[in-house]
Design a protein around this motif. Structure first.
Motif, PDB file in Angstrom:
ATOM      1  N   ALA A 114      -9.411  62.663 -10.164  1.00  0.00           N
ATOM      2  CA  ALA A 114     -10.205  61.835 -11.080  1.00  0.00           C
ATOM      3  C   ALA A 114      -9.484  61.669 -12.413  1.00  0.00           C
ATOM      4  CB  ALA A 114     -11.583  62.466 -11.298  1.00  0.00           C
ATOM      5  N   THR A 115      -8.877  62.738 -12.877  1.00  0.00           N
ATOM      6  CA  THR A 115      -8.156  62.688 -14.147  1.00  0.00           C
ATOM      7  C   THR A 115      -6.948  61.769 -14.039  1.00  0.00           C
ATOM      8  OG1 THR A 115      -8.886  64.947 -14.614  1.00  0.00           O
ATOM      9  CG2 THR A 115      -7.081  64.101 -15.947  1.00  0.00           C
ATOM     10  N   GLU A 116      -6.235  61.859 -12.928  1.00  0.00           N
ATOM     11  CA  GLU A 116      -5.085  60.965 -12.698  1.00  0.00           C
ATOM     12  C   GLU A 116      -5.527  59.505 -12.687  1.00  0.00           C
ATOM     13  OE1 GLU A 116      -1.320  62.407 -10.086  1.00  0.00           O
ATOM     14  OE2 GLU A 116      -3.258  62.448  -9.086  1.00  0.00           O
ATOM     15  N   GLY A 117      -6.611  59.240 -11.983  1.00  0.00           N
ATOM     16  CA  GLY A 117      -7.123  57.871 -11.921  1.00  0.00           C
ATOM     17  C   GLY A 117      -7.546  57.359 -13.288  1.00  0.00           C
ATOM     18  N   ALA A 118      -8.173  58.214 -14.081  1.00  0.00           N
ATOM     19  CA  ALA A 118      -8.595  57.811 -15.422  1.00  0.00           C
ATOM     20  C   ALA A 118      -7.382  57.582 -16.321  1.00  0.00           C
ATOM     21  CB  ALA A 118      -9.515  58.878 -16.021  1.00  0.00           C
ATOM     22  N   GLN A 119      -6.351  58.418 -16.157  1.00  0.00           N
ATOM     23  CA  GLN A 119      -5.143  58.253 -16.972  1.00  0.00           C
ATOM     24  C   GLN A 119      -4.529  56.871 -16.761  1.00  0.00           C
ATOM     25  OE1 GLN A 119      -3.081  61.920 -15.652  1.00  0.00           O
ATOM     26  NE2 GLN A 119      -2.719  62.324 -17.813  1.00  0.00           N
ATOM     27  N   ALA A 120      -4.588  56.385 -15.539  1.00  0.00           N
ATOM     28  CA  ALA A 120      -4.014  55.080 -15.229  1.00  0.00           C
ATOM     29  C   ALA A 120      -4.798  53.946 -15.890  1.00  0.00           C
ATOM     30  CB  ALA A 120      -3.973  54.874 -13.709  1.00  0.00           C
ATOM     31  N   GLN A 121      -6.061  54.211 -16.273  1.00  0.00           N
ATOM     32  CA  GLN A 121      -6.906  53.167 -16.842  1.00  0.00           C
ATOM     33  C   GLN A 121      -7.053  53.235 -18.360  1.00  0.00           C
ATOM     34  OE1 GLN A 121     -10.630  52.373 -14.704  1.00  0.00           O
ATOM     35  NE2 GLN A 121      -9.919  53.816 -13.149  1.00  0.00           N
ATOM     36  N   VAL A 122      -6.708  54.372 -18.958  1.00  0.00           N
ATOM     37  CA  VAL A 122      -6.936  54.554 -20.396  1.00  0.00           C
ATOM     38  C   VAL A 122      -5.621  54.401 -21.153  1.00  0.00           C
ATOM     39  CG1 VAL A 122      -7.674  56.190 -22.180  1.00  0.00           C
ATOM     40  CG2 VAL A 122      -8.925  56.044 -20.028  1.00  0.00           C
ATOM     41  N   THR A 123      -5.586  53.421 -22.035  1.00  0.00           N
ATOM     42  CA  THR A 123      -4.382  53.204 -22.834  1.00  0.00           C
ATOM     43  C   THR A 123      -4.573  53.678 -24.269  1.00  0.00           C
ATOM     44  OG1 THR A 123      -5.120  50.957 -23.325  1.00  0.00           O
ATOM     45  CG2 THR A 123      -3.613  51.240 -21.442  1.00  0.00           C
ATOM     46  N   GLN A 124      -5.805  53.866 -24.678  1.00  0.00           N
ATOM     47  CA  GLN A 124      -6.098  54.304 -26.036  1.00  0.00           C
ATOM     48  C   GLN A 124      -5.503  55.696 -26.251  1.00  0.00           C
ATOM     49  OE1 GLN A 124      -8.722  56.737 -26.870  1.00  0.00           O
ATOM     50  NE2 GLN A 124      -9.687  55.953 -28.715  1.00  0.00           N
ATOM     51  N   GLU A 125      -4.764  55.897 -27.353  1.00  0.00           N
ATOM     52  CA  GLU A 125      -3.969  57.105 -27.562  1.00  0.00           C
ATOM     53  C   GLU A 125      -4.788  58.394 -27.524  1.00  0.00           C
ATOM     54  OE1 GLU A 125      -1.104  59.210 -30.882  1.00  0.00           O
ATOM     55  OE2 GLU A 125      -1.517  57.062 -31.061  1.00  0.00           O
ATOM     56  N   CYS A 126      -5.899  58.443 -28.203  1.00  0.00           N
ATOM     57  CA  CYS A 126      -6.710  59.668 -28.264  1.00  0.00           C
ATOM     58  C   CYS A 126      -7.203  60.068 -26.871  1.00  0.00           C
ATOM     59  CB  CYS A 126      -7.895  59.464 -29.205  1.00  0.00           C
ATOM     60  SG  CYS A 126      -9.015  60.871 -29.321  1.00  0.00           S
ATOM     61  N   GLY A 127      -7.766  59.114 -26.153  1.00  0.00           N
ATOM     62  CA  GLY A 127      -8.269  59.399 -24.809  1.00  0.00           C
ATOM     63  C   GLY A 127      -7.155  59.762 -23.841  1.00  0.00           C
ATOM     64  N   ALA A 128      -6.033  59.060 -23.937  1.00  0.00           N
ATOM     65  CA  ALA A 128      -4.897  59.328 -23.050  1.00  0.00           C
ATOM     66  C   ALA A 128      -4.345  60.734 -23.304  1.00  0.00           C
ATOM     67  CB  ALA A 128      -3.812  58.275 -23.261  1.00  0.00           C
ATOM     68  N   ARG A 129      -4.272  61.141 -24.564  1.00  0.00           N
ATOM     69  CA  ARG A 129      -3.760  62.472 -24.910  1.00  0.00           C
ATOM     70  C   ARG A 129      -4.674  63.564 -24.349  1.00  0.00           C
ATOM     71  NH1 ARG A 129      -2.903  61.556 -29.954  1.00  0.00           N
ATOM     72  NH2 ARG A 129      -4.990  62.111 -30.660  1.00  0.00           N
ATOM     73  N   GLN A 130      -5.972  63.386 -24.481  1.00  0.00           N
ATOM     74  CA  GLN A 130      -6.919  64.381 -23.979  1.00  0.00           C
ATOM     75  C   GLN A 130      -6.902  64.434 -22.455  1.00  0.00           C
ATOM     76  OE1 GLN A 130      -8.275  66.680 -25.938  1.00  0.00           O
ATOM     77  NE2 GLN A 130      -7.125  65.592 -27.521  1.00  0.00           N
ATOM     78  N   LEU A 131      -6.802  63.274 -21.806  1.00  0.00           N
ATOM     79  CA  LEU A 131      -6.723  63.239 -20.341  1.00  0.00           C
ATOM     80  C   LEU A 131      -5.455  63.938 -19.845  1.00  0.00           C
ATOM     81  CD1 LEU A 131      -8.060  59.665 -19.585  1.00  0.00           C
ATOM     82  CD2 LEU A 131      -9.014  61.802 -18.691  1.00  0.00           C
ATOM     83  N   SER A 132      -4.363  63.752 -20.560  1.00  0.00           N
ATOM     84  CA  SER A 132      -3.114  64.404 -20.181  1.00  0.00           C
ATOM     85  C   SER A 132      -3.252  65.921 -20.281  1.00  0.00           C
ATOM     86  CB  SER A 132      -1.980  63.915 -21.089  1.00  0.00           C
ATOM     87  OG  SER A 132      -0.789  64.613 -20.808  1.00  0.00           O
ATOM     88  N   GLN A 133      -3.869  66.385 -21.356  1.00  0.00           N
ATOM     89  CA  GLN A 133      -4.078  67.826 -21.527  1.00  0.00           C
ATOM     90  C   GLN A 133      -5.009  68.369 -20.439  1.00  0.00           C
ATOM     91  OE1 GLN A 133      -5.819  68.968 -25.295  1.00  0.00           O
ATOM     92  NE2 GLN A 133      -5.178  71.084 -25.063  1.00  0.00           N
ATOM     93  N   LEU A 134      -6.083  67.647 -20.144  1.00  0.00           N
ATOM     94  CA  LEU A 134      -7.013  68.072 -19.099  1.00  0.00           C
ATOM     95  C   LEU A 134      -6.302  68.132 -17.748  1.00  0.00           C
ATOM     96  CD1 LEU A 134      -9.856  68.751 -18.026  1.00  0.00           C
ATOM     97  CD2 LEU A 134     -10.238  66.301 -17.813  1.00  0.00           C
ATOM     98  N   TYR A 135      -5.497  67.124 -17.455  1.00  0.00           N
ATOM     99  CA  TYR A 135      -4.755  67.101 -16.198  1.00  0.00           C
ATOM    100  C   TYR A 135      -3.868  68.344 -16.087  1.00  0.00           C
ATOM    101  CZ  TYR A 135      -1.458  65.875 -12.569  1.00  0.00           C
ATOM    102  OH  TYR A 135      -0.677  65.922 -11.442  1.00  0.00           O
TER     103      TYR A 135
END
Length: 176
Positions: free
Chosen positions: A93-114
């Motif tokens: 789910a995190t990988e899929g969300a990363q592919a859809q989120v380009t906004q820096e704050c959200g992308a950074r948090q998704l990367s850390q969660l992944y």
């Protein structure tokens, strides 16, 4: 170094040589508390991100609630396999969300969660009490979501619930 690498390294440093089980990780309650606090922190930070989009594709997340009565009736291996399935869904789910989120704050948090969720997944793959190899499967219960914040909520609940309980159960055998 990336937080996921640090998490995995700390796990591996706390494993006994020659054993596929944790030692300090489960015996030192401060470590799981640290990971719970990190999960809460990631959830809070993503909640502060501006204009997080809804996901255009539904994301499948595990239902990670736990009944203590049912939990106590399961073997440690069954608990481990259940958590592995939950983590596999969460990582996907995190990988899929990363592919859809380009906004820096959200992308950074998704990367850390992944990184954190994937480190737990790799770690738990090394624990084994039976000869059965683990293969990714699906959680008995899952839900579809479109909100990024639900991914973080699910991760925090998993770490605070099943993972904490699992480490507590392991500590009974390993920390004498």
């Amino acid at each position: 170094s990336p937080p996921g690498l640090l998490l995995l390294t700390s796990f591996l440093l706390h494993m006994e040589e020659g054993h596929a089980g944790p030692t300090r990780l489960v015996c030192d309650n401060r470590l799981i508390q640290k990971y719970i606090e990190e999960a809460k922190d990631m959830e809070n930070k993503v909640g502060q991100c501006q204009e997080l989009p809804s996901l255009s594709c539904l994301t499948v997340l595990p239902v990670v609630g736990v009944s203590l009565q049912q939990w106590k009736s399961k073997s440690n291996e069954t608990k481990r396999l259940e958590i592995l399935c939950d983590l596999a869904l969460l990582v996907g789910a995190t990988e899929g969300a990363q592919a859809q989120v380009t906004q820096e704050c959200g992308a950074r948090q998704l990367s850390q969660l992944y990184q954190h969720a994937n480190s737990f997944l790799r770690l738990l793959q090394t624990f084994s009490w039976e000869a059965e190899p683990w293969e990714p499967g699906y959680s008995p219960c899952s839900m579809e979501q479109t909100h990024i914040t639900n991914i973080f909520l699910t991760y925090r609940q998993l770490v605070q619930g099943k993972l904490r309980l699992f480490f507590h159960d392991l500590a009974k055998d390993l920390c004498k």
